[in-house]
Design a protein around this motif. Structure first.
Motif, PDB file in Angstrom:
ATOM      1  N   ALA A 169      -3.753 -11.630  -2.025  1.00  0.00           N
ATOM      2  CA  ALA A 169      -3.458 -10.244  -2.377  1.00  0.00           C
ATOM      3  C   ALA A 169      -4.282  -9.352  -1.454  1.00  0.00           C
ATOM      4  O   ALA A 169      -5.478  -9.590  -1.254  1.00  0.00           O
ATOM      5  N   TRP A 170      -3.649  -8.340  -0.890  1.00  0.00           N
ATOM      6  CA  TRP A 170      -4.359  -7.500   0.073  1.00  0.00           C
ATOM      7  C   TRP A 170      -3.834  -6.073   0.055  1.00  0.00           C
ATOM      8  O   TRP A 170      -2.738  -5.779  -0.427  1.00  0.00           O
ATOM      9  N   SER A 171      -4.649  -5.190   0.617  1.00  0.00           N
ATOM     10  CA  SER A 171      -4.268  -3.804   0.844  1.00  0.00           C
ATOM     11  C   SER A 171      -5.172  -3.275   1.950  1.00  0.00           C
ATOM     12  O   SER A 171      -5.923  -4.030   2.569  1.00  0.00           O
ATOM     13  N   TRP A 172      -5.103  -1.954   2.177  1.00  0.00           N
ATOM     14  CA  TRP A 172      -5.900  -1.352   3.235  1.00  0.00           C
ATOM     15  C   TRP A 172      -6.530  -0.045   2.765  1.00  0.00           C
ATOM     16  O   TRP A 172      -5.989   0.641   1.901  1.00  0.00           O
ATOM     17  N   LEU A 173      -7.660   0.279   3.351  1.00  0.00           N
ATOM     18  CA  LEU A 173      -8.247   1.618   3.275  1.00  0.00           C
ATOM     19  C   LEU A 173      -8.137   2.216   4.664  1.00  0.00           C
ATOM     20  O   LEU A 173      -8.568   1.610   5.645  1.00  0.00           O
ATOM     21  N   ARG A 174      -7.539   3.405   4.755  1.00  0.00           N
ATOM     22  CA  ARG A 174      -7.368   4.082   6.038  1.00  0.00           C
ATOM     23  C   ARG A 174      -8.235   5.351   6.014  1.00  0.00           C
ATOM     24  O   ARG A 174      -7.779   6.417   5.605  1.00  0.00           O
ATOM     25  N   PRO A 175      -9.494   5.230   6.452  1.00  0.00           N
ATOM     26  CA  PRO A 175     -10.436   6.350   6.282  1.00  0.00           C
ATOM     27  C   PRO A 175     -10.119   7.540   7.173  1.00  0.00           C
ATOM     28  O   PRO A 175      -9.527   7.412   8.243  1.00  0.00           O
ATOM     29  N   VAL A 176     -10.543   8.707   6.694  1.00  0.00           N
ATOM     30  CA  VAL A 176     -10.422   9.953   7.451  1.00  0.00           C
ATOM     31  C   VAL A 176     -11.703  10.218   8.234  1.00  0.00           C
ATOM     32  O   VAL A 176     -11.668  10.634   9.387  1.00  0.00           O
ATOM     33  N   THR A 177     -12.847   9.977   7.608  1.00  0.00           N
ATOM     34  CA  THR A 177     -14.136  10.240   8.246  1.00  0.00           C
ATOM     35  C   THR A 177     -14.354   9.292   9.419  1.00  0.00           C
ATOM     36  O   THR A 177     -14.103   8.090   9.311  1.00  0.00           O
ATOM     37  N   SER A 178     -14.839   9.845  10.518  1.00  0.00           N
ATOM     38  CA  SER A 178     -15.053   9.064  11.734  1.00  0.00           C
ATOM     39  C   SER A 178     -16.537   8.805  11.965  1.00  0.00           C
ATOM     40  O   SER A 178     -17.381   9.654  11.666  1.00  0.00           O
ATOM     41  N   GLY A 179     -16.832   7.644  12.513  1.00  0.00           N
ATOM     42  CA  GLY A 179     -18.173   7.377  13.013  1.00  0.00           C
ATOM     43  C   GLY A 179     -18.344   8.009  14.392  1.00  0.00           C
ATOM     44  O   GLY A 179     -17.381   8.480  15.001  1.00  0.00           O
ATOM     45  N   ILE A 180     -19.569   8.021  14.876  1.00  0.00           N
ATOM     46  CA  ILE A 180     -19.881   8.600  16.185  1.00  0.00           C
ATOM     47  C   ILE A 180     -20.441   7.504  17.085  1.00  0.00           C
ATOM     48  O   ILE A 180     -21.371   6.796  16.706  1.00  0.00           O
ATOM     49  N   VAL A 181     -19.858   7.405  18.287  1.00  0.00           N
ATOM     50  CA  VAL A 181     -20.310   6.414  19.263  1.00  0.00           C
ATOM     51  C   VAL A 181     -20.933   7.150  20.443  1.00  0.00           C
ATOM     52  O   VAL A 181     -20.250   7.927  21.127  1.00  0.00           O
ATOM     53  N   TYR A 182     -22.225   6.925  20.667  1.00  0.00           N
ATOM     54  CA  TYR A 182     -22.938   7.576  21.762  1.00  0.00           C
ATOM     55  C   TYR A 182     -22.611   6.897  23.096  1.00  0.00           C
ATOM     56  O   TYR A 182     -22.245   5.720  23.134  1.00  0.00           O
ATOM     57  N   PRO A 183     -22.758   7.617  24.204  1.00  0.00           N
ATOM     58  CA  PRO A 183     -22.564   6.973  25.515  1.00  0.00           C
ATOM     59  C   PRO A 183     -23.588   5.860  25.728  1.00  0.00           C
ATOM     60  O   PRO A 183     -24.707   5.926  25.237  1.00  0.00           O
ATOM     61  N   ASN A 184     -23.172   4.854  26.464  1.00  0.00           N
ATOM     62  CA  ASN A 184     -24.086   3.764  26.793  1.00  0.00           C
ATOM     63  C   ASN A 184     -25.150   4.275  27.764  1.00  0.00           C
ATOM     64  O   ASN A 184     -24.818   4.754  28.846  1.00  0.00           O
ATOM     65  N   PRO A 185     -26.456   4.235  27.414  1.00  0.00           N
ATOM     66  CA  PRO A 185     -27.497   4.784  28.299  1.00  0.00           C
ATOM     67  C   PRO A 185     -27.558   4.033  29.630  1.00  0.00           C
ATOM     68  O   PRO A 185     -27.559   2.803  29.665  1.00  0.00           O
ATOM     69  N   LEU A 186     -27.615   4.786  30.717  1.00  0.00           N
ATOM     70  CA  LEU A 186     -27.727   4.229  32.061  1.00  0.00           C
ATOM     71  C   LEU A 186     -28.934   4.851  32.751  1.00  0.00           C
ATOM     72  O   LEU A 186     -29.117   6.074  32.688  1.00  0.00           O
ATOM     73  N   PRO A 187     -29.774   4.042  33.405  1.00  0.00           N
ATOM     74  CA  PRO A 187     -30.921   4.610  34.109  1.00  0.00           C
ATOM     75  C   PRO A 187     -30.481   5.685  35.090  1.00  0.00           C
ATOM     76  O   PRO A 187     -29.601   5.469  35.921  1.00  0.00           O
ATOM     77  N   ALA A 188     -31.094   6.855  34.981  1.00  0.00           N
ATOM     78  CA  ALA A 188     -30.655   8.013  35.762  1.00  0.00           C
ATOM     79  C   ALA A 188     -31.411   8.104  37.077  1.00  0.00           C
ATOM     80  O   ALA A 188     -32.625   7.873  37.121  1.00  0.00           O
ATOM     81  N   PRO A 189     -30.713   8.447  38.164  1.00  0.00           N
ATOM     82  CA  PRO A 189     -31.409   8.714  39.427  1.00  0.00           C
ATOM     83  C   PRO A 189     -32.169  10.025  39.346  1.00  0.00           C
ATOM     84  O   PRO A 189     -31.900  10.870  38.484  1.00  0.00           O
ATOM     85  N   GLU A 190     -33.125  10.202  40.240  1.00  0.00           N
ATOM     86  CA  GLU A 190     -33.886  11.448  40.271  1.00  0.00           C
ATOM     87  C   GLU A 190     -32.965  12.603  40.663  1.00  0.00           C
ATOM     88  O   GLU A 190     -32.255  12.537  41.657  1.00  0.00           O
ATOM     89  N   ALA A 191     -32.961  13.637  39.865  1.00  0.00           N
ATOM     90  CA  ALA A 191     -32.171  14.840  40.154  1.00  0.00           C
ATOM     91  C   ALA A 191     -32.822  16.019  39.462  1.00  0.00           C
ATOM     92  O   ALA A 191     -33.384  15.870  38.372  1.00  0.00           O
ATOM     93  N   ALA A 192     -32.762  17.168  40.097  1.00  0.00           N
ATOM     94  CA  ALA A 192     -33.412  18.365  39.555  1.00  0.00           C
ATOM     95  C   ALA A 192     -32.449  19.140  38.677  1.00  0.00           C
ATOM     96  O   ALA A 192     -31.278  19.298  38.993  1.00  0.00           O
ATOM     97  N   SER A 193     -32.956  19.643  37.565  1.00  0.00           N
ATOM     98  CA  SER A 193     -32.156  20.470  36.674  1.00  0.00           C
ATOM     99  C   SER A 193     -31.796  21.792  37.338  1.00  0.00           C
ATOM    100  O   SER A 193     -32.565  22.338  38.133  1.00  0.00           O
TER     101      SER A 193
END
Length: 345
Positions: A169-193
């Motif tokens: 016996a089965w059914s589904w839950l189809r949620p409205v609320t979304s999770g948040i996925v952050y960008p995968n951190p990558l070592p940043a080169p030197e750069a000035a703001s």
């Protein structure tokens, strides 16, 4: 033809089970079919019945009808095990791309015990969960993430095969609320703001190619890569290399500092810088096209910055159609916001 039938089936299911963060399972939305073991067991009962008819053996009749009654009782019990169960999504988690994002659900079975309930999303399965009658149980289901953005599972499968595994016996839950996925951190080169004292400048200034540098004492917000560690080891004095022509404020993490770099790479660089500043408990601000987060520090500020990077250029999923994890909606809007970035998800 198979794809068309599957599409029609999914459309019918989506109409019957609309998106909601709460679902009470009942006659209208519970599906039940025999499992592989149930089909084999039914075939054996049929063979026993034919054998009993052929030999007119009362004991075979008795055993066949007794086992048949067990099968019917098992079917009703399997359906009843899921019937009346209330499942609610109470918290959609956050995390980095490629991680498992936790979704916290609360299950309540007001009338009877719900035994051996399983939850599944994609390839992740949470098995053998028991919900006592009249009590609530918090269940944590991890949902795989592929890329940054909003994580809205199309369906969370809820099933049971209790008591004998003859029926599912089965059914589904189809949620409205979304999770948040952050960008995968990558070592940043030197750069000035390009931001100085909270104001944006017309263009970015890179430190690459500058041959002249000044030495100054370390200040809060400076990147650890620029510390003269050898000098620190010798003298105990923490100083920073300041390249000639560098005008950006060390308190700002700037999207425009990485000119000519793909948008997703820029966001990955910024995510790495945010995590680095957070580990050092440094004060920093974030400058994105169309959004400026003023300098601050602390866990709440870090979370706010990471969330801004996660949803940059994306629209929040809405009712009306499921979205793949992290899918861009409104490509043109995202490109407008991310002017200067050339890549897409």
């Amino acid at each position: 033809m198979f794809k068309a039938m599957r599409k029609r089936w999914q459309h019918w299911v989506n109409q019957r089970i609309p998106r909601s963060d709460q679902r009470v399972f009942g006659q209208r939305n519970i599906f039940i079919l025999p499992t592989g073991a149930g089909v084999v067991f039914g075939g054996l009962l049929l063979i026993m019945l034919i054998t009993g008819i052929n030999y007119q053996n009362s004991l075979i009749y008795l055993l066949t009808f007794l086992l048949g009654a067990v099968v019917v009782a098992a079917m009703h019990q399997t359906h009843r095990n899921l019937s009346g169960l209330e499942l609610t999504l109470i918290q959609a988690g956050e995390g980095f791309a490629g991680d498992l994002i936790p979704f916290r659900l609360r299950a309540v079975s007001p009338r009877h015990d719900a035994l051996a309930i399983s939850l599944a999303c994609d390839d992740v399965v949470l098995n053998q969960q028991h919900v006592p009658a009249g009590q609530q149980a918090d269940l944590n289901l991890s949902v795989p993430s592929l890329r940054r953005g909003y994580l809205q599972p199309d369906r969370i499968l809820v099933e049971t095969r209790f008591p004998f595994g003859l029926f599912r016996a089965w059914s589904w839950l189809r949620p409205v609320t979304s999770g948040i996925v952050y960008p995968n951190p990558l070592p940043a080169p030197e750069a000035a703001s390009t931001v100085q004292d909270g104001e944006e400048q017309s263009k970015s200034s890179s430190i690459d190619g500058n041959d002249h540098a000044d030495i100054r004492p370390w200040r809060e917000g400076d990147m650890s890569q620029r510390v003269q560690w050898k000098r620190y080891a010798r003298t105990g004095e923490m100083v920073i290399t300041d390249w000639e022509g560098e005008q950006g404020s060390p308190h700002w993490l700037d999207y425009e500092a990485f000119a000519g770099v793909d948008q997703e790479l820029r966001l990955g660089y910024l995510a790495h810088q945010v995590m680095e500043r957070s580990r050092n408990n440094s004060r920093f601000g974030l400058n994105l096209p169309g959004q400026v987060i003023e300098p601050d520090s602390g866990a709440a500020h870090t979370n706010r910055c990471l969330k801004a990077l996660a949803i940059f250029g994306l629209e929040q999923p809405r009712e009306g159609g499921p979205l793949p994890h992290g899918t861009r909606v409104g490509e043109s809007a995202g490109r407008a916001l991310g002017a200067g970035g050339e890549g897409a998800l």
